[in-house]
Design a protein around this motif. Structure first.
Motif, PDB file in Angstrom:
ATOM      1  N   SER A 310       0.807  -1.361   0.155  1.00  0.00           N
ATOM      2  CA  SER A 310      -0.153   0.096  -0.034  1.00  0.00           C
ATOM      3  C   SER A 310       0.681   1.329  -0.255  1.00  0.00           C
ATOM      4  CB  SER A 310      -0.960  -0.224   1.226  1.00  0.00           C
ATOM      5  OG  SER A 310      -1.841   0.984   1.278  1.00  0.00           O
ATOM      6  N   ASP A 311       1.869   1.227   0.807  1.00  0.00           N
ATOM      7  CA  ASP A 311       2.807   2.259   0.736  1.00  0.00           C
ATOM      8  C   ASP A 311       3.501   2.527  -0.650  1.00  0.00           C
ATOM      9  OD1 ASP A 311       4.283   4.327   2.268  1.00  0.00           O
ATOM     10  OD2 ASP A 311       6.304   2.960   2.189  1.00  0.00           O
ATOM     11  N   LEU A 312       3.762   1.575  -1.302  1.00  0.00           N
ATOM     12  CA  LEU A 312       4.560   1.807  -2.348  1.00  0.00           C
ATOM     13  C   LEU A 312       3.613   2.353  -3.500  1.00  0.00           C
ATOM     14  CD1 LEU A 312       6.828   1.263  -4.649  1.00  0.00           C
ATOM     15  CD2 LEU A 312       5.999  -0.960  -4.657  1.00  0.00           C
ATOM     16  N   ASP A 313       2.234   1.830  -3.610  1.00  0.00           N
ATOM     17  CA  ASP A 313       1.054   2.323  -4.379  1.00  0.00           C
ATOM     18  C   ASP A 313       1.134   3.683  -4.252  1.00  0.00           C
ATOM     19  OD1 ASP A 313       0.978  -0.316  -5.493  1.00  0.00           O
ATOM     20  OD2 ASP A 313      -0.695  -0.652  -4.217  1.00  0.00           O
ATOM     21  N   SER A 314       1.101   4.218  -2.895  1.00  0.00           N
ATOM     22  CA  SER A 314       0.546   5.639  -2.642  1.00  0.00           C
ATOM     23  C   SER A 314       1.852   6.450  -3.151  1.00  0.00           C
ATOM     24  CB  SER A 314       0.509   5.906  -1.220  1.00  0.00           C
ATOM     25  OG  SER A 314       1.448   5.557  -0.438  1.00  0.00           O
ATOM     26  N   LYS A 315       3.020   5.944  -2.857  1.00  0.00           N
ATOM     27  CA  LYS A 315       4.269   6.814  -3.450  1.00  0.00           C
ATOM     28  C   LYS A 315       4.186   6.916  -4.742  1.00  0.00           C
ATOM     29  CE  LYS A 315       7.381   6.561   0.375  1.00  0.00           C
ATOM     30  NZ  LYS A 315       6.364   6.591   1.592  1.00  0.00           N
ATOM     31  N   LYS A 316       3.999   5.776  -5.538  1.00  0.00           N
ATOM     32  CA  LYS A 316       3.942   5.651  -7.059  1.00  0.00           C
ATOM     33  C   LYS A 316       2.742   6.702  -7.495  1.00  0.00           C
ATOM     34  CE  LYS A 316       5.361   1.219  -8.114  1.00  0.00           C
ATOM     35  NZ  LYS A 316       5.048  -0.279  -8.802  1.00  0.00           N
ATOM     36  N   VAL A 317       1.424   6.890  -6.983  1.00  0.00           N
ATOM     37  CA  VAL A 317       0.567   7.824  -7.194  1.00  0.00           C
ATOM     38  C   VAL A 317       1.267   9.269  -7.214  1.00  0.00           C
ATOM     39  CG1 VAL A 317      -1.540   8.808  -6.629  1.00  0.00           C
ATOM     40  CG2 VAL A 317      -1.319   6.177  -6.806  1.00  0.00           C
ATOM     41  N   ARG A 318       1.730   9.418  -6.152  1.00  0.00           N
ATOM     42  CA  ARG A 318       2.473  10.758  -5.847  1.00  0.00           C
ATOM     43  C   ARG A 318       3.252  11.243  -6.887  1.00  0.00           C
ATOM     44  NH1 ARG A 318       6.432  13.035  -2.381  1.00  0.00           N
ATOM     45  NH2 ARG A 318       5.813  15.090  -1.866  1.00  0.00           N
ATOM     46  N   LEU A 319       4.127  10.274  -7.160  1.00  0.00           N
ATOM     47  CA  LEU A 319       5.232  10.467  -8.067  1.00  0.00           C
ATOM     48  C   LEU A 319       4.693  10.765  -9.528  1.00  0.00           C
ATOM     49  CD1 LEU A 319       8.231  10.363  -9.248  1.00  0.00           C
ATOM     50  CD2 LEU A 319       8.156   8.077  -9.351  1.00  0.00           C
ATOM     51  N   ALA A 320       3.805   9.962 -10.025  1.00  0.00           N
ATOM     52  CA  ALA A 320       2.725  10.295 -11.056  1.00  0.00           C
ATOM     53  C   ALA A 320       2.216  11.769 -11.109  1.00  0.00           C
ATOM     54  CB  ALA A 320       1.868   9.109 -11.286  1.00  0.00           C
ATOM     55  N   LYS A 321       1.611  12.112 -10.120  1.00  0.00           N
ATOM     56  CA  LYS A 321       1.158  13.522  -9.892  1.00  0.00           C
ATOM     57  C   LYS A 321       2.349  14.589  -9.904  1.00  0.00           C
ATOM     58  CE  LYS A 321      -2.880  12.295  -7.324  1.00  0.00           C
ATOM     59  NZ  LYS A 321      -3.635  12.368  -5.600  1.00  0.00           N
ATOM     60  N   LEU A 322       3.081  14.226  -9.574  1.00  0.00           N
ATOM     61  CA  LEU A 322       4.417  15.311  -9.756  1.00  0.00           C
ATOM     62  C   LEU A 322       5.045  15.213 -10.963  1.00  0.00           C
ATOM     63  CD1 LEU A 322       6.276  14.460  -6.202  1.00  0.00           C
ATOM     64  CD2 LEU A 322       5.074  16.347  -6.658  1.00  0.00           C
ATOM     65  N   ARG A 323       5.032  14.353 -11.656  1.00  0.00           N
ATOM     66  CA  ARG A 323       5.690  14.469 -12.895  1.00  0.00           C
ATOM     67  C   ARG A 323       4.534  15.055 -14.017  1.00  0.00           C
ATOM     68  NH1 ARG A 323       7.888   7.803 -13.184  1.00  0.00           N
ATOM     69  NH2 ARG A 323       9.758   8.321 -12.495  1.00  0.00           N
ATOM     70  N   GLY A 324       3.357  15.140 -13.573  1.00  0.00           N
ATOM     71  CA  GLY A 324       2.366  15.456 -14.393  1.00  0.00           C
ATOM     72  C   GLY A 324       2.012  17.335 -13.887  1.00  0.00           C
ATOM     73  N   LYS A 332      12.809  17.468  -6.884  1.00  0.00           N
ATOM     74  CA  LYS A 332      11.438  17.108  -6.094  1.00  0.00           C
ATOM     75  C   LYS A 332      11.184  15.740  -6.626  1.00  0.00           C
ATOM     76  CE  LYS A 332       8.444  17.781  -2.945  1.00  0.00           C
ATOM     77  NZ  LYS A 332       8.727  17.704  -1.259  1.00  0.00           N
ATOM     78  N   ILE A 333      11.043  15.695  -8.055  1.00  0.00           N
ATOM     79  CA  ILE A 333      10.937  14.579  -8.597  1.00  0.00           C
ATOM     80  C   ILE A 333      11.919  13.334  -8.316  1.00  0.00           C
ATOM     81  CG2 ILE A 333      10.570  13.174 -10.769  1.00  0.00           C
ATOM     82  CD1 ILE A 333       9.326  15.899 -11.764  1.00  0.00           C
ATOM     83  N   ALA A 334      13.094  13.658  -8.379  1.00  0.00           N
ATOM     84  CA  ALA A 334      14.194  12.757  -7.976  1.00  0.00           C
ATOM     85  C   ALA A 334      14.153  12.208  -6.441  1.00  0.00           C
ATOM     86  CB  ALA A 334      15.541  13.231  -8.380  1.00  0.00           C
ATOM     87  N   GLU A 335      13.608  13.052  -5.549  1.00  0.00           N
ATOM     88  CA  GLU A 335      13.548  12.586  -4.158  1.00  0.00           C
ATOM     89  C   GLU A 335      12.474  11.708  -4.128  1.00  0.00           C
ATOM     90  OE1 GLU A 335      12.448  14.913   0.223  1.00  0.00           O
ATOM     91  OE2 GLU A 335      12.978  16.069  -1.501  1.00  0.00           O
ATOM     92  N   THR A 336      11.313  11.992  -4.856  1.00  0.00           N
ATOM     93  CA  THR A 336      10.206  11.152  -4.806  1.00  0.00           C
ATOM     94  C   THR A 336      10.613   9.745  -5.569  1.00  0.00           C
ATOM     95  OG1 THR A 336       8.679  13.001  -4.658  1.00  0.00           O
ATOM     96  CG2 THR A 336       7.943  10.950  -5.305  1.00  0.00           C
ATOM     97  N   GLU A 337      11.333   9.835  -6.396  1.00  0.00           N
ATOM     98  CA  GLU A 337      11.664   8.576  -7.070  1.00  0.00           C
ATOM     99  C   GLU A 337      12.511   7.660  -6.079  1.00  0.00           C
ATOM    100  OE1 GLU A 337      13.623   9.815 -10.360  1.00  0.00           O
ATOM    101  OE2 GLU A 337      11.887   9.816 -12.087  1.00  0.00           O
ATOM    102  N   ARG A 338      13.454   8.302  -5.471  1.00  0.00           N
ATOM    103  CA  ARG A 338      14.231   7.597  -4.334  1.00  0.00           C
ATOM    104  C   ARG A 338      13.133   6.895  -3.423  1.00  0.00           C
ATOM    105  NH1 ARG A 338      17.631  12.024  -4.817  1.00  0.00           N
ATOM    106  NH2 ARG A 338      16.607  12.811  -2.972  1.00  0.00           N
ATOM    107  N   ASP A 339      12.065   7.829  -2.938  1.00  0.00           N
ATOM    108  CA  ASP A 339      11.248   7.336  -2.011  1.00  0.00           C
ATOM    109  C   ASP A 339      10.668   6.113  -2.584  1.00  0.00           C
ATOM    110  OD1 ASP A 339      11.737   9.044  -0.257  1.00  0.00           O
ATOM    111  OD2 ASP A 339      10.076  10.439  -0.780  1.00  0.00           O
ATOM    112  N   VAL A 340      10.198   5.976  -3.893  1.00  0.00           N
ATOM    113  CA  VAL A 340       9.602   5.098  -4.481  1.00  0.00           C
ATOM    114  C   VAL A 340      10.560   3.894  -4.599  1.00  0.00           C
ATOM    115  CG1 VAL A 340       8.712   4.223  -6.823  1.00  0.00           C
ATOM    116  CG2 VAL A 340       7.991   6.161  -6.027  1.00  0.00           C
ATOM    117  N   ASN A 341      11.825   3.891  -4.738  1.00  0.00           N
ATOM    118  CA  ASN A 341      12.766   2.828  -5.024  1.00  0.00           C
ATOM    119  C   ASN A 341      13.107   2.071  -3.657  1.00  0.00           C
ATOM    120  OD1 ASN A 341      13.138   3.214  -7.917  1.00  0.00           O
ATOM    121  ND2 ASN A 341      15.022   4.840  -7.258  1.00  0.00           N
TER     122      ASN A 341
END
Length: 410
Positions: A310-324, A332-341
């Motif tokens: 669930s945590d990974l899914d929510s972080k992926k959703v957040r990353l997709a929003k940031l990229r859009g 900021k996007i790079a930091e969120t990508e690290r969080d996703v990884n």
């Protein structure tokens, strides 16, 4: 291979056959013996000699003898539970502050027997028998052992289990709330077959506890019968002595002798029921608790796995929003990508942890079910045989009374 019956993991400390060739486990023969009370009052404890004969290659010597107390057996149990998630660790006997304070002979001997069952079952376990913890428990000298206990006590006191438990509960609550808000159910579910086994185990606990309670009633009634027969025999003898000579004195003398025999049989049977029937049922009920601990490990691992997903899914959703989002800084996007990884790695670890416990428990539950069925069958068979022999001995004594009375001169 059939599991060892309950009595076979007990050694008769009143005989010299401890190191006899016929054993339950060819690698280990373990005897818990010579209980000695140390101290007085609430600080009192009992020490035991733990003698081991082993052919296990990791042991320095084939024979070992160490002194251990209940706290030390608790160390072995807790360490095995801590380091073997998903395994069914044999249970310890319960603590009893009241009985500990009284320290009766019966309590000490029953605990000695239960501790021997515990450590012998550990030595019979296909995985636990090879553990460093069992090795240390059975052969560490006093100095090394005291260092181990001191380290364990320091670790135990330093642990903030209530904080960890509260944090885990809050995290689980948060995860459940997120699932409710999003309209999603738990994405990772247990398989239906395991849920059936889990429900069966939970219902089995209540039935075993009730069987043990009724066994307690049975042995108490048998003890009461023995006492009543003994008092009746004494009363019969006194009644017969009212006739200085003659058939009445002889007849009541015969009754006194035979009723005394039956009273002794009842007393012996009630004592045997404690160790041969009630104690195995009690241990079986304690073993259910051990199964539930292993199931709790599996449940916690599944929860961690589900939360990580669930945590990974929510972080992926957040990353997709940031990229859009137009004009957002790349850092900021790079930091969120690290969080996703990182979340993805946590998910992999949680998945591996759950699958490891799941696979371990599959073998453990199969072993548990086979052993439980075999041991319960043997227990009931032995109970029926002993009851039949006891009843036959009673009938023989009363039959001999009838013959005695027929031979009394009129």
């Amino acid at each position: 291979m059939d599991p060892p019956p309950y009595e076979s993991v007990l050694q008769d400390h009143g005989t010299n056959n401890f190191f006899a060739p016929a054993t339950v486990n060819k690698e280990f023969e373990i005897e818990v013996t010579d209980p000695v009370k140390q101290g007085d009052g609430v600080a009192a404890y009992v020490s035991y000699k733990v003698r081991t004969k082993t052919t296990h290659p990791s042991y320095a010597a084939p024979f070992n003898e160490v002194i251990r107390r209940f706290r030390d057996f608790a160390w072995l149990h807790d360490k095995l539970v801590e380091k073997n998630k998903g395994l069914i660790v044999p249970p310890l006997p319960e603590k009893s502050a009241v009985q500990k304070y009284q320290m009766s002979t019966d309590f000490i001997d029953q605990r000695r027997r239960a501790l021997q069952v515990f450590v012998t079952r550990v030595a019979c376990h296909p995985v636990l028998k090879d553990s460093r913890e069992l090795n240390t428990f059975l052969q560490a000298n006093e100095e090394a052992w005291m260092l181990e206990i001191a380290k364990w006590q320091a670790e135990t006191s330093a642990q903030h289990r209530p904080v960890n438990a509260a944090a885990q509960w809050l995290k689980s609550l948060q995860h459940s709330a997120q699932s409710l808000v999003s309209g999603r159910a738990e994405e990772i579910q247990e398989d239906a077959e395991y849920i059936k086994i889990r429900d069966y185990v939970n219902s089995l606990e209540a039935h075993l506890n009730e069987a043990h309670r009724q066994a307690g009633r049975l042995l108490r009634k048998e003890a009461d019968l023995g006492s009543a027969l003994s008092e009746f025999a004494t009363a019969a003898e006194a009644l017969g002595k009212q006739d200085e000579v003659g058939p009445m004195r002889s007849a009541f003398g015969c009754l006194f002798n035979r009723a005394g025999e039956v009273a002794a049989l009842s007393k012996a049977r009630s004592e045997a029921l404690v160790n041969e029937f009630a104690a195995p049922l009690k241990e079986a009920a304690r073993t259910i608790k051990s199964v539930q601990v292993a199931m709790g490990d599996r449940s916690a691992a599944l929860t961690a796995y589900s939360q990580a997903k669930s945590d990974l899914d929510s972080k992926k959703v957040r990353l997709a929003k940031l990229r859009g989002t137009p004009g957002l800084k790349e850092d900021k996007i790079a930091e969120t990508e690290r969080d996703v990884n990182e979340a993805d790695q946590r998910l992999r670890n949680a998945k591996l942890g759950y699958e490891t416990i799941r696979d371990t428990m599959r073998e453990e539950l199969n072993r548990f079910q086979k052993e439980r069925a075999s041991e319960m069958s043997a227990l009931l068979r032995d109970f029926a045989l002993a009851q039949a022999a006891y009843t036959a001995a009673q009938a023989k004594a009363w039959g001999e009374l009838l013959a005695d009375l027929q031979n009394v001169p009129q």
